[in-house]
Design a protein around this motif. Structure first.
Motif, PDB file in Angstrom:
ATOM      1  N   ARG A 179      -4.366   0.614  -7.064  1.00 32.00           N
ATOM      2  CA  ARG A 179      -4.149  -0.495  -7.998  1.00 32.00           C
ATOM      3  C   ARG A 179      -5.340  -1.447  -8.060  1.00 32.00           C
ATOM      4  O   ARG A 179      -5.835  -1.722  -9.157  1.00 32.00           O
ATOM      5  CB  ARG A 179      -2.860  -1.241  -7.684  1.00 32.00           C
ATOM      6  N   PRO A 180      -5.837  -1.961  -6.937  1.00 29.27           N
ATOM      7  CA  PRO A 180      -7.002  -2.858  -7.040  1.00 29.27           C
ATOM      8  C   PRO A 180      -8.223  -2.159  -7.650  1.00 29.27           C
ATOM      9  O   PRO A 180      -8.953  -2.755  -8.441  1.00 29.27           O
ATOM     10  CB  PRO A 180      -7.281  -3.282  -5.595  1.00 29.27           C
ATOM     11  N   LEU A 181      -8.423  -0.897  -7.297  1.00 29.40           N
ATOM     12  CA  LEU A 181      -9.538  -0.151  -7.866  1.00 29.40           C
ATOM     13  C   LEU A 181      -9.328   0.041  -9.368  1.00 29.40           C
ATOM     14  O   LEU A 181     -10.264  -0.107 -10.162  1.00 29.40           O
ATOM     15  CB  LEU A 181      -9.697   1.203  -7.168  1.00 29.40           C
ATOM     16  N   GLY A 182      -8.094   0.334  -9.778  1.00 28.02           N
ATOM     17  CA  GLY A 182      -7.796   0.489 -11.200  1.00 28.02           C
ATOM     18  C   GLY A 182      -8.080  -0.782 -11.984  1.00 28.02           C
ATOM     19  O   GLY A 182      -8.640  -0.733 -13.083  1.00 28.02           O
ATOM     20  N   GLU A 236      -7.427  12.746  -5.692  1.00 30.24           N
ATOM     21  CA  GLU A 236      -8.533  13.679  -5.966  1.00 30.24           C
ATOM     22  C   GLU A 236      -9.195  13.476  -7.337  1.00 30.24           C
ATOM     23  O   GLU A 236     -10.424  13.416  -7.418  1.00 30.24           O
ATOM     24  CB  GLU A 236      -8.025  15.118  -5.829  1.00 30.24           C
ATOM     25  N   PRO A 237      -8.432  13.342  -8.444  1.00 31.31           N
ATOM     26  CA  PRO A 237      -9.095  13.165  -9.743  1.00 31.31           C
ATOM     27  C   PRO A 237      -9.927  11.881  -9.824  1.00 31.31           C
ATOM     28  O   PRO A 237     -10.966  11.847 -10.479  1.00 31.31           O
ATOM     29  CB  PRO A 237      -7.954  13.125 -10.749  1.00 31.31           C
ATOM     30  N   VAL A 238      -9.470  10.824  -9.156  1.00 33.68           N
ATOM     31  CA  VAL A 238     -10.219   9.568  -9.144  1.00 33.68           C
ATOM     32  C   VAL A 238     -11.514   9.740  -8.368  1.00 33.68           C
ATOM     33  O   VAL A 238     -12.587   9.324  -8.811  1.00 33.68           O
ATOM     34  CB  VAL A 238      -9.374   8.419  -8.544  1.00 33.68           C
ATOM     35  N   LEU A 239     -11.419  10.362  -7.219  1.00 34.06           N
ATOM     36  CA  LEU A 239     -12.605  10.605  -6.392  1.00 34.06           C
ATOM     37  C   LEU A 239     -13.631  11.440  -7.158  1.00 34.06           C
ATOM     38  O   LEU A 239     -14.819  11.106  -7.173  1.00 34.06           O
ATOM     39  CB  LEU A 239     -12.201  11.292  -5.089  1.00 34.06           C
ATOM     40  N   ALA A 254     -12.052   3.662   2.277  1.00 31.73           N
ATOM     41  CA  ALA A 254     -11.375   4.913   2.636  1.00 31.73           C
ATOM     42  C   ALA A 254     -11.403   5.888   1.451  1.00 31.73           C
ATOM     43  O   ALA A 254     -10.406   6.093   0.772  1.00 31.73           O
ATOM     44  CB  ALA A 254      -9.944   4.626   3.068  1.00 31.73           C
ATOM     45  N   TRP A 255     -12.553   6.460   1.203  1.00 28.36           N
ATOM     46  CA  TRP A 255     -12.717   7.390   0.085  1.00 28.36           C
ATOM     47  C   TRP A 255     -11.732   8.551   0.168  1.00 28.36           C
ATOM     48  O   TRP A 255     -11.226   9.007  -0.855  1.00 28.36           O
ATOM     49  CB  TRP A 255     -14.144   7.944   0.065  1.00 28.36           C
ATOM     50  N   ASP A 256     -11.455   9.011   1.377  1.00 25.53           N
ATOM     51  CA  ASP A 256     -10.584  10.170   1.547  1.00 25.53           C
ATOM     52  C   ASP A 256      -9.129   9.880   1.192  1.00 25.53           C
ATOM     53  O   ASP A 256      -8.326  10.794   1.071  1.00 25.53           O
ATOM     54  CB  ASP A 256     -10.691  10.708   2.977  1.00 25.53           C
ATOM     55  N   ARG A 257      -8.770   8.597   0.993  1.00 25.30           N
ATOM     56  CA  ARG A 257      -7.396   8.247   0.630  1.00 25.30           C
ATOM     57  C   ARG A 257      -7.205   8.114  -0.874  1.00 25.30           C
ATOM     58  O   ARG A 257      -6.092   7.892  -1.333  1.00 25.30           O
ATOM     59  CB  ARG A 257      -7.000   6.954   1.326  1.00 25.30           C
ATOM     60  N   LEU A 258      -8.282   8.242  -1.649  1.00 25.66           N
ATOM     61  CA  LEU A 258      -8.158   8.162  -3.099  1.00 25.66           C
ATOM     62  C   LEU A 258      -7.588   9.461  -3.650  1.00 25.66           C
ATOM     63  O   LEU A 258      -7.867  10.536  -3.121  1.00 25.66           O
ATOM     64  CB  LEU A 258      -9.526   7.925  -3.742  1.00 25.66           C
ATOM     65  N   ALA A 266      -0.811   6.941   0.802  1.00 26.32           N
ATOM     66  CA  ALA A 266      -1.639   5.807   1.229  1.00 26.32           C
ATOM     67  C   ALA A 266      -2.680   5.454   0.182  1.00 26.32           C
ATOM     68  O   ALA A 266      -3.133   4.325   0.107  1.00 26.32           O
ATOM     69  CB  ALA A 266      -2.306   6.132   2.559  1.00 26.32           C
ATOM     70  N   GLY A 267      -3.071   6.420  -0.645  1.00 24.36           N
ATOM     71  CA  GLY A 267      -4.054   6.162  -1.687  1.00 24.36           C
ATOM     72  C   GLY A 267      -3.558   5.198  -2.746  1.00 24.36           C
ATOM     73  O   GLY A 267      -4.354   4.552  -3.420  1.00 24.36           O
ATOM     74  N   ALA A 268      -2.235   5.073  -2.900  1.00 19.87           N
ATOM     75  CA  ALA A 268      -1.679   4.163  -3.898  1.00 19.87           C
ATOM     76  C   ALA A 268      -2.030   2.716  -3.580  1.00 19.87           C
ATOM     77  O   ALA A 268      -2.199   1.899  -4.478  1.00 19.87           O
ATOM     78  CB  ALA A 268      -0.169   4.335  -3.987  1.00 19.87           C
ATOM     79  N   VAL A 269      -2.164   2.382  -2.308  1.00 22.11           N
ATOM     80  CA  VAL A 269      -2.519   1.012  -1.905  1.00 22.11           C
ATOM     81  C   VAL A 269      -3.922   0.671  -2.398  1.00 22.11           C
ATOM     82  O   VAL A 269      -4.178  -0.445  -2.837  1.00 22.11           O
ATOM     83  CB  VAL A 269      -2.436   0.862  -0.364  1.00 22.11           C
TER      84      VAL A 269
END
Length: 112
Positions: free
Chosen positions: A48-51, A10-13, A4-8, A42-45
């Protein structure tokens, strides 16, 4: 499974669109992800794993960085329990203020 790229956030994307290599770039993106609070929605979910993945990628770019190894061990029980856990813990134990120079000297003395 689609990501779900659209839930990241903006700066991360934007940062991921720029690239996915380089220790400092990866650390910046990891921090953005790990610092995402409840306002990220919803992007917070996903954050963390991406971080944690980005932090591990930054460590892979500089595997003698004891400070980064310590962050990985502190933030992720998965890393601590996994095959890298003992190696990361040993690196952190051996760290001193001039750990980079001493670490390289020890590796050279061992022929590694």
């Amino acid at each position: 499974m689609d990501f779900a790229w659209d839930r990241l956030p903006e700066p991360v994307l934007e940062g991921l669109c720029v690239g996915g290599s380089g220790k400092l770039h990866l650390l910046r993106l990891a921090r953005l992800c790990l610092d995402a609070g409840p306002d990220a929605g919803a992007g917070a979910v996903l954050s963390r794993p991406l971080g944690l993945d980005l932090l591990q990628a930054a460590f892979e770019a500089d595997p003698l960085d004891a400070g980064l190894a310590g962050q990985l061990l502190a933030l992720s029980p998965d890393v601590s329990a996994g095959p890298l856990g003992p190696a990361l813990a040993a690196l952190v134990r051996q760290a001193r203020p001039n750990a980079e120079a001493e670490g390289c000297e020890r590796l050279a003395a061992r022929g590694d």
